[in-house]
Design an enzyme around this catalytic site. Structure first.
Site, short mmCIF file in Angstrom:
data_model
loop_
_atom_site.label_atom_id
_atom_site.label_comp_id
_atom_site.label_asym_id
_atom_site.label_seq_id
_atom_site.Cartn_x
_atom_site.Cartn_y
_atom_site.Cartn_z
N HIS A 14 0.86 -1.20 0.00
CA HIS A 14 0.00 0.00 0.00
C HIS A 14 0.88 1.24 0.00
CE1 HIS A 14 -3.89 2.06 1.38
NE2 HIS A 14 -3.01 3.03 1.15
N HIS A 16 1.46 5.42 -1.66
CA HIS A 16 1.12 6.60 -2.47
C HIS A 16 2.40 7.17 -3.03
CE1 HIS A 16 -3.05 6.76 -0.90
NE2 HIS A 16 -2.49 6.22 0.17
N LYS A 100 -9.20 -0.14 -5.96
CA LYS A 100 -9.28 0.53 -4.65
C LYS A 100 -10.63 1.16 -4.43
CE LYS A 100 -7.96 2.21 -0.74
NZ LYS A 100 -6.81 2.99 -0.32
N HIS A 137 -10.59 1.21 1.76
CA HIS A 137 -10.40 2.23 2.80
C HIS A 137 -11.62 2.13 3.71
CE1 HIS A 137 -8.84 6.11 4.48
NE2 HIS A 137 -10.05 6.04 5.01
N HIS A 175 -4.71 -0.60 5.82
CA HIS A 175 -4.27 0.18 6.99
C HIS A 175 -5.23 0.07 8.19
CE1 HIS A 175 -7.05 2.96 5.09
NE2 HIS A 175 -6.20 3.33 4.18
N ASP A 248 1.30 2.64 3.56
CA ASP A 248 0.46 3.83 3.35
C ASP A 248 1.30 5.10 3.40
OD1 ASP A 248 -1.87 5.16 2.75
OD2 ASP A 248 -2.60 5.23 4.81
O1 DOR Z 1 -3.51 9.51 5.62
C1 DOR Z 1 -3.87 9.20 4.49
N1 DOR Z 1 -3.29 9.74 3.40
N2 DOR Z 1 -4.88 8.34 4.34
C2 DOR Z 1 -5.42 8.09 3.15
O2 DOR Z 1 -6.33 7.33 3.10
C3 DOR Z 1 -4.93 8.78 1.94
C4 DOR Z 1 -3.57 9.24 2.10
C5 DOR Z 1 -3.15 10.26 1.05
O3 DOR Z 1 -3.34 10.00 -0.14
O4 DOR Z 1 -2.62 11.31 1.42
ZN ZN Z 2 -3.47 5.03 1.52
#
Ligand code: DOR
Ligand code: ZN
Length: 345
Positions: A14, A16, A100, A137, A175, A248
Site C-alpha cells: 500500500h 502513495h 481501490k 479504505h 491500513h 500507506d
Molecule cells: O492519511 C492518508 N493519506 N490516508 C489516506 O487514506 C490517503 C492518504 C493520502 O493519499 O494522502
Molecule cells: Zn493510503
C-alpha cells in the site's frame, strides 16, 4: 542479540507515490527497499481506467534509474460508474492487480469515490469472478460518527454485509487501526486479509498531541488508543498469513501539512522496512518480520515471492529533517530523530 538479518526482498502492499516532480523526488526511497509496491490511484484526476494506470506505471518507471528492477503493481480507483468491462481490460493488461474502494469523501482525493457500494455490485461480481482483489479504505463518511469510531462502524455497516454477499471476492482491509478490524479479519474467510502501517504499530493517538499539535502524525484512519495499537502489534507478529506490510506512505508538501487545515498522510518510505524491523525487534519477534514483509503479501495476491534479498543491520542513524518534494519539501516520520536499523546498500 541479532545485529544483522537477511530476508527475502520485501514488498509494500500500500503506497502513495503521487506524480510528476513530487513523485520523482521520493520514488527511489521505495525502490531501494522494496521489489514491488501496490500503487494507490488517488491522483488528481484519479486513475480510473486501465489505460490511465498503464500510463502512470510508465511515468513511475521513467522517474527511477533504469537498474532498480522495481515493479509498480497498479490499481484502479473504483467509482459508481466503473464498468465490469474495465475489470476485463485490467486483467488483460497483466499490470493492474487490484481495485481501490474509497468511500466518497473519506480521505485525500476521494471525492470521486463510491457514493453507495450497491452501485458497484456488477463490477464487484466481475472482480470476484476474475480473482481481482478489492482494496478497502474502511471508514464510514457520516459526519455524525465520531472520527475514532469510523473504522468500527464501517465493519458493521459495510464490510460484514459485503463479505456475506460476495463470498468469493478477495478483500484487503487496508491500513487497519483497531482491535475490531483485527477480529473481523481473523474471523473472515481466507479471502480476507489486511495491511498494517508502521505508524499504527508505533504510535497511539497521544502522538497527535504530544507537547502540541503534531500535523506530521496525522493520517487517515487516524491513530487510535494504545489498546488498539497493541492488538495490531500482537497480530502482526503472530505469523498469521492474513496480515502483511503496507506502509500507506503518503507524502504531502510541508506547507500542506503545517496548515490551518492540514492534509492527512504520513511519509515513511525513507525508512519503511527499518521502522518495521525496529517494531518487530522491540517486540522480540524479528523472526516474524520476513513472513509479514516478504511472504504473506505475495501469497495472498497469488504472486511469486521475490527471489532477491535485503539485509538489515542494527545501526543508529538520523532521519533528515526533510526531503525534497518537487519544489517543496516533505517531513518524514521520525524527522531529525534516531532510527535503529539500517539497510545495507
Ligand atoms: O492519511 C492518508 N493519506 N490516508 C489516506 O487514506 C490517503 C492518504 C493520502 O493519499 O494522502
Ligand atoms: Zn493510503
Amino acid at each position: 542479540m541479532t545485529d544483522s538479518m537477511t530476508i527475502t526482498r520485501p514488498d509494500d502492499w500500500h503506497l502513495h507515490l503521487r506524480d510528476g516532480a513530487a513523485m520523482a523526488s521520493v520514488a527511489r526511497h521505495t525502490a531501494e527497499r522494496f521489489a514491488r509496491a501496490i500503487i494507490m490511484p488517488n491522483l488528481k484526476p484519479p486513475v480510473t481506467t486501465t489505460a490511465q494506470a498503464l500510463a502512470y506505471r510508465q511515468r513511475i518507471l521513467d522517474a527511477l534509474p533504469d537498474d532498480t528492477g522495481f515493479e509498480p503493481l497498479m490499481t484502479l480507483y473504483l467509482t459508481d460508474n466503473t464498468e465490469p468491462a474495465e475489470i476485463a481490460r485490467a486483467c488483460e493488461s497483466g499490470k493492474v492487480m487490484a481495485v481501490k474502494y474509497y468511500p466518497a469523501g473519506a480521505t485525500t482525493n476521494s471525492d470521486a469515490g463510491v457514493s453507495r457500494i450497491e452501485n458497484t455490485y456488477a463490477t464487484l461480481d466481475a472482480m470476484a469472478e476474475a480473482g481481482v482483489p478489492l482494496l478497502v479504505h474502511g471508514e464510514v463518511v457520516d459526519g455524525d460518527v465520531d472520527v475514532f469510531d469510523r473504522e468500527a462502524a464501517f465493519i458493521d455497516h459495510v464490510l460484514l454485509p459485503l463479505t456475506r454477499r460476495f463470498e468469493r471476492l478477495k478483500i484487503v482491509f487496508e491500513h487497519i487501526t483497531t482491535s475490531q478490524a483485527v477480529d473481523f479479519v481473523l474471523d473472515a474467510s481466507e479471502r480476507v486479509a489486511a495491511t498494517i502501517t508502521p505508524q499504527h504499530l508505533l504510535l497511539n493517538r497521544n502522538a497527535l498531541f504530544s507537547g502540541g499539535l503534531r500535523p506530521h502524525h496525522y493520517c487517515l484512519p487516524v491513530l487510535k488508543r494504545e489498546r488498539h495499537r497493541q492488538a495490531l502489534l500482537d497480530v502482526a507478529i503472530s505469523g498469521s498469513p492474513k496480515f502483511f506490510l503496507g506502509t500507506d506512505s503518503a507524502p504531502h508538501a510541508r506547507a500542506a501539512k503545517q496548515s490551518a487545515c492540514g492534509c492527512a498522510g504520513i511519509y515513511s518510505a525513507h525508512a519503511a522496512i527499518e521502522l518495521y524491523a525496529e517494531i518487530f525487534d522491540q517486540a522480540g519477534a524479528l523472526d516474524q518480520l520476513e513472513g509479514f514483509a516478504s511472504h504473506h503479501g505475495p501469497d495472498f495476491y497469488g504472486l511469486p515471492r521475490n527471489s532477491g534479498t535485503l539485509t538489515l543491520r542494527r545501526e543508529e542513524w538520523q532521519a533528515p529533517a526533510s526531503y525534497d518534494f518537487g519544489d517543496d519539501t516533505v517531513v518524514p516520520l521520525r524527522a531529525g530523530q534516531s532510527l535503529h536499523w539500517r539497510i545495507q546498500a
